[in-house]
Scaffold this active site. Sequence first.
Site, PDB file in Angstrom:
ATOM      1  N   ARG A  72     -32.933   1.458 -94.883  1.00  0.00           N
ATOM      2  CA  ARG A  72     -32.168   0.247 -95.176  1.00  0.00           C
ATOM      3  C   ARG A  72     -32.322  -0.057 -96.660  1.00  0.00           C
ATOM      4  NH1 ARG A  72     -34.262  -3.930 -91.294  1.00  0.00           N
ATOM      5  NH2 ARG A  72     -33.107  -2.745 -89.754  1.00  0.00           N
ATOM      6  N   ARG A 181     -45.566 -10.897 -89.847  1.00  0.00           N
ATOM      7  CA  ARG A 181     -44.391 -10.263 -89.242  1.00  0.00           C
ATOM      8  C   ARG A 181     -43.291 -10.273 -90.275  1.00  0.00           C
ATOM      9  NH1 ARG A 181     -41.593  -7.718 -86.292  1.00  0.00           N
ATOM     10  NH2 ARG A 181     -41.379  -7.808 -84.038  1.00  0.00           N
ATOM     11  N   LYS A 182     -42.151  -9.710 -89.929  1.00  0.00           N
ATOM     12  CA  LYS A 182     -41.002  -9.737 -90.842  1.00  0.00           C
ATOM     13  C   LYS A 182     -40.681 -11.181 -91.271  1.00  0.00           C
ATOM     14  CE  LYS A 182     -37.989  -8.121 -87.742  1.00  0.00           C
ATOM     15  NZ  LYS A 182     -36.731  -7.847 -87.046  1.00  0.00           N
ATOM     16  N   GLY A 438     -28.177  -3.721 -78.096  1.00  0.00           N
ATOM     17  CA  GLY A 438     -28.683  -2.711 -77.168  1.00  0.00           C
ATOM     18  C   GLY A 438     -30.019  -3.043 -76.542  1.00  0.00           C
ATOM     19  N   CYS A 443     -30.579  -7.407 -83.060  1.00  0.00           N
ATOM     20  CA  CYS A 443     -30.156  -7.087 -84.423  1.00  0.00           C
ATOM     21  C   CYS A 443     -28.691  -7.459 -84.643  1.00  0.00           C
ATOM     22  CB  CYS A 443     -30.367  -5.616 -84.704  1.00  0.00           C
ATOM     23  SG  CYS A 443     -32.065  -5.118 -84.414  1.00  0.00           S
ATOM     24  N   GLY A 444     -27.895  -7.400 -83.599  1.00  0.00           N
ATOM     25  CA  GLY A 444     -26.480  -7.776 -83.705  1.00  0.00           C
ATOM     26  C   GLY A 444     -26.260  -9.257 -83.455  1.00  0.00           C
TER      27      GLY A 444
HETATM   28  C1  HEM Z   1     -32.329   1.191 -85.883  1.00  0.00           C
HETATM   29  C2  HEM Z   1     -33.506   0.678 -86.014  1.00  0.00           C
HETATM   30  C3  HEM Z   1     -33.837  -0.766 -85.814  1.00  0.00           C
HETATM   31  C4  HEM Z   1     -34.961  -1.196 -85.230  1.00  0.00           C
HETATM   32  C5  HEM Z   1     -36.059  -0.340 -84.653  1.00  0.00           C
HETATM   33  C6  HEM Z   1     -34.949  -2.634 -85.259  1.00  0.00           C
HETATM   34  C7  HEM Z   1     -35.938  -3.433 -84.740  1.00  0.00           C
HETATM   35  C8  HEM Z   1     -35.869  -4.789 -84.610  1.00  0.00           C
HETATM   36  C9  HEM Z   1     -36.819  -5.612 -83.954  1.00  0.00           C
HETATM   37  C10 HEM Z   1     -38.096  -5.116 -83.290  1.00  0.00           C
HETATM   38  C11 HEM Z   1     -36.385  -6.893 -84.019  1.00  0.00           C
HETATM   39  C12 HEM Z   1     -37.072  -8.110 -83.436  1.00  0.00           C
HETATM   40  C13 HEM Z   1     -37.740  -8.847 -84.468  1.00  0.00           C
HETATM   41  C14 HEM Z   1     -38.730  -9.870 -84.085  1.00  0.00           C
HETATM   42  O1  HEM Z   1     -39.100 -10.046 -82.925  1.00  0.00           O
HETATM   43  O2  HEM Z   1     -39.192 -10.517 -84.982  1.00  0.00           O
HETATM   44  C15 HEM Z   1     -35.169  -6.885 -84.751  1.00  0.00           C
HETATM   45  C16 HEM Z   1     -34.424  -7.999 -85.064  1.00  0.00           C
HETATM   46  C17 HEM Z   1     -33.342  -7.983 -85.899  1.00  0.00           C
HETATM   47  N1  HEM Z   1     -32.833  -6.902 -86.568  1.00  0.00           N
HETATM   48 FE1  HEM Z   1     -33.317  -4.983 -86.209  1.00  0.00          FE
HETATM   49  N2  HEM Z   1     -33.831  -3.055 -85.867  1.00  0.00           N
HETATM   50  C18 HEM Z   1     -33.101  -1.955 -86.211  1.00  0.00           C
HETATM   51  C19 HEM Z   1     -31.873  -1.960 -86.827  1.00  0.00           C
HETATM   52  C20 HEM Z   1     -31.236  -3.094 -87.275  1.00  0.00           C
HETATM   53  C21 HEM Z   1     -29.916  -3.110 -87.803  1.00  0.00           C
HETATM   54  C22 HEM Z   1     -28.992  -1.908 -87.906  1.00  0.00           C
HETATM   55  C23 HEM Z   1     -29.652  -4.391 -88.156  1.00  0.00           C
HETATM   56  C24 HEM Z   1     -28.401  -4.954 -88.748  1.00  0.00           C
HETATM   57  C25 HEM Z   1     -27.209  -4.643 -88.231  1.00  0.00           C
HETATM   58  C26 HEM Z   1     -30.799  -5.173 -87.832  1.00  0.00           C
HETATM   59  C27 HEM Z   1     -30.906  -6.532 -88.035  1.00  0.00           C
HETATM   60  C28 HEM Z   1     -31.741  -7.319 -87.277  1.00  0.00           C
HETATM   61  C29 HEM Z   1     -31.554  -8.731 -87.082  1.00  0.00           C
HETATM   62  C30 HEM Z   1     -30.458  -9.596 -87.721  1.00  0.00           C
HETATM   63  C31 HEM Z   1     -32.545  -9.139 -86.205  1.00  0.00           C
HETATM   64  C32 HEM Z   1     -32.740 -10.508 -85.623  1.00  0.00           C
HETATM   65  C33 HEM Z   1     -33.354 -11.354 -86.625  1.00  0.00           C
HETATM   66  C34 HEM Z   1     -34.307 -12.352 -86.106  1.00  0.00           C
HETATM   67  O3  HEM Z   1     -35.037 -12.123 -85.138  1.00  0.00           O
HETATM   68  O4  HEM Z   1     -34.347 -13.387 -86.734  1.00  0.00           O
HETATM   69  N3  HEM Z   1     -31.749  -4.355 -87.304  1.00  0.00           N
HETATM   70  N4  HEM Z   1     -34.871  -5.586 -85.106  1.00  0.00           N
HETATM   71  S1  SF4 Z   2     -30.583  -1.979 -83.155  1.00  0.00           S
HETATM   72 FE1  SF4 Z   2     -31.864  -3.759 -82.671  1.00  0.00          FE
HETATM   73  S2  SF4 Z   2     -30.846  -4.849 -80.956  1.00  0.00           S
HETATM   74 FE2  SF4 Z   2     -29.921  -2.842 -81.171  1.00  0.00          FE
HETATM   75  S3  SF4 Z   2     -31.016  -1.655 -79.687  1.00  0.00           S
HETATM   76 FE3  SF4 Z   2     -32.088  -1.355 -81.655  1.00  0.00          FE
HETATM   77  S4  SF4 Z   2     -33.684  -2.916 -81.781  1.00  0.00           S
HETATM   78 FE4  SF4 Z   2     -32.289  -3.449 -80.081  1.00  0.00          FE
END
Ligand code: HEM
Ligand code: SF4
Length: 538
Positions: A72, A181-182, A438, A443-444
Site C-alpha cells: 500500500r 493498533r492501527k 469479504g 475494509c470496504g
Molecule cells: C488485502 C489485505 C488486507 C488485510 C489483511 C486487511 C486487514 C484489515 C483488518 C484486520 C482490519 C480491521 C482493523 C481493526 O480491527 O482495527 C481492516 C480494516 C480496514 N481496512 Fe483493511 N485489510 C486489507 C486490505 C485493505 C484494503 C484493500 C483497503 C481499502 C480498500 C483496506 C482498508 C481498510 C479499512 C477502511 C478498514 C476499516 C477501518 C476501521 O476499522 O476503522 N484494507 N483491514
Molecule cells: S480486504 Fe478487508 S474486509 Fe475484505 S476480506 Fe480482507 S480483511 Fe476482510
Amino acid sequence: MAERKQWKWADDPSLNKMELTKLEKDGLDVIETIINTYSKEGFESIESSDMDRFKWAGVYQQRPKDGHFMMRVRIPGGIMTSEQARVLAKIAQDYGRDLVDVTTRQAVQFHWLTVETLADIFDRLAAAGLSSFEACGDCPRQIMGNPLAGIDPHEVLDTRPIVAELEKFFLLNRDFSNLPRKYKMSISANVYNAAHAQINDLAFTPAKKRIAGEDVIGFHVWVGGGLSAKPYLAKQLDVFVRPEEVVKVAAGVTTLFRDFGYRQKRTHARLKFLVADWGPEKFKEELVKLIGELETSGEDLTKGWNGGYFYGLHEQRQPGYYYAGLSVPVGRMNAAELIELARLADEYGDGTIGACNTQNVLIRNIAKEKVAAFREEPLIVNRFKLKPNTFVGYAVSCTGTEYCNLAIVETKERMRSLAQYLDDTVELDTPLRIHMIGCPNSCGQRQIADIGLQGAKVKTPAGMVEAFDIHVGGTLEEPQFNRKLNARVSVDRLGAFLAQLITFYKEERLEGEEYWRYVERVGLARIQEQVDSILQTA
Ligand code: HEM
Ligand code: SF4
C-alpha cells in the site's frame, strides 16, 4: 538499528504476543532488514516475526501465502502529481502484474510483488516523494483528506499544507511507531465531510469561532471512530483548534493512544475502545494535561455529507476552472490507464490527480476552454466516466479472497459484475451506495453504505457456499451504521434478491428519497417483510 525506546508498558505481563514482537524490534527496523537482507536473500530467509513487521514497510503477504506481497502506498490527503502517478504505474507494470487499486482511504495498492523487488520499489517511491512506510502496521497510517483541497468551492480553507505537515511529523517518527493498533487520521475543511470524519480514529472538521473579537476559521476534533467487527462513530471533543495547532493536537491524541491504549487483546486495542471507556470529557482533560489549554468548541461548519463522490465537471473556487470527478469501477485499473490519466492531468489540468475514498479519481484545474475536448477523451468516454451508471458508480468493494488472507468470500470482481447486473436490470435515477466486504474487518466500509453486503458461508444440500449478510440504512449524513437484516443470501441468488429489494424501495419511496432515508422512514421491520417475501418466493 536506531536506539531502542524504553516504553512505559514494557514490563506489563498481560501484553499480547504482537506487543512482545514490537518490543523486541520496532516495526520500522524491518525496512532496513528488507533492504539489506531479505531483498537479497529471498523469501525463504524471512524470519516469521519480521513477517509481521513487514506491515510497517507497507507490505503484507497476499493470499495464498506463496511468496507474493501486497503493498500500500500513501497518497497524503489523496492528492498526487502526474509524475507520481507514472512512477506508480511503472511499478505496477514492472513488478505488480499491471494491477493498481485505489482504496477506500485514498491510498494505492499493488499486488504480486516479490521480496526481491522491494528495495527497488522503496527507492523509486522515495525518488518520487512517495512512501509505503507505515501504510500498514500499528502506526499512523495514510492521512485521509479532501481530494479537492485548494480548489474546492465547498471548503473553508486549503488543508494541503496541514496534511503535508502532519505527514512530515508522523511518517517514520519513532515516538509513534509502536501504537497499540492501527491509527487512522482524516482532515478536511470541506463542509460536506469529504473525509468521513466519524469513522477515523482522529478527525478534523471545519469550524469557526469568534476569539477576541475576530472570526477564526479552524477545526473541530473527533476521536475514537472506526469500523471493523465492533464499529464506533467518533465523538467530538469540546475544543476548537486553529490550523497552526493541528499537529500539536494530533501529537497529543496519538500520545494518549500510545500510552493509555489497550495492549492486551488485538481486537480491543483501537483508540475507539479507550474513548468509549473514558468518554469525550475525560479524553479532553487528559489531552489538555499533555498539550495545554485549548479553546472550547465554536460553530460547526459541516453542513452534510457528500459520500466522498464528486462525479461530473464542476466549477472550482478559481473562476474559469473546473474539476472532473471520474468513476473507476471498484477502484481497479491497469498501469496504462493510470498513465493515460496522468497525461490527461497534464494536458487538461495542472498535473494533479485526486484519489477519492470512494475508490474513484478526479482531475483538477481544467481551464474552461479545454472542457469540451476533455469530455471526448476515450478514457473518459469509455472507462472512467463522468456520469457512471447508478450502481457501477456507487459500488465499493474490498479485496476479498483474490488476495486477502482474511477473506471468507470473493468480492471485487463479484461486486463489479453485480453492479453491472443491477444497472442492466433496475432503472434508478438516484445514487444507491452498495459496499461489499469479504469478512467482518470491513475494509470496504460496509457500515456506512445504503446497502452493506458482508461475506459469509451458508449450508446448502450441495455443501457450504458463499453468501452475504445484508445490512441496510448506513450514512454519515445523520451518522448511523447500517443494520443487519435476517437474511443470508447465497451468491447465486444475490443479484435477483437485490434487484427485488431495490424495486420495493423504488415503488415506495418519496420523490428523490435516498435509500437510507427511506429505511429510516419505513423502519427496519418493513424492510424485513420485503426480504421475507423475496426469499419465500425465490
Ligand atoms: C488485502 C489485505 C488486507 C488485510 C489483511 C486487511 C486487514 C484489515 C483488518 C484486520 C482490519 C480491521 C482493523 C481493526 O480491527 O482495527 C481492516 C480494516 C480496514 N481496512 Fe483493511 N485489510 C486489507 C486490505 C485493505 C484494503 C484493500 C483497503 C481499502 C480498500 C483496506 C482498508 C481498510 C479499512 C477502511 C478498514 C476499516 C477501518 C476501521 O476499522 O476503522 N484494507 N483491514
Ligand atoms: S480486504 Fe478487508 S474486509 Fe475484505 S476480506 Fe480482507 S480483511 Fe476482510
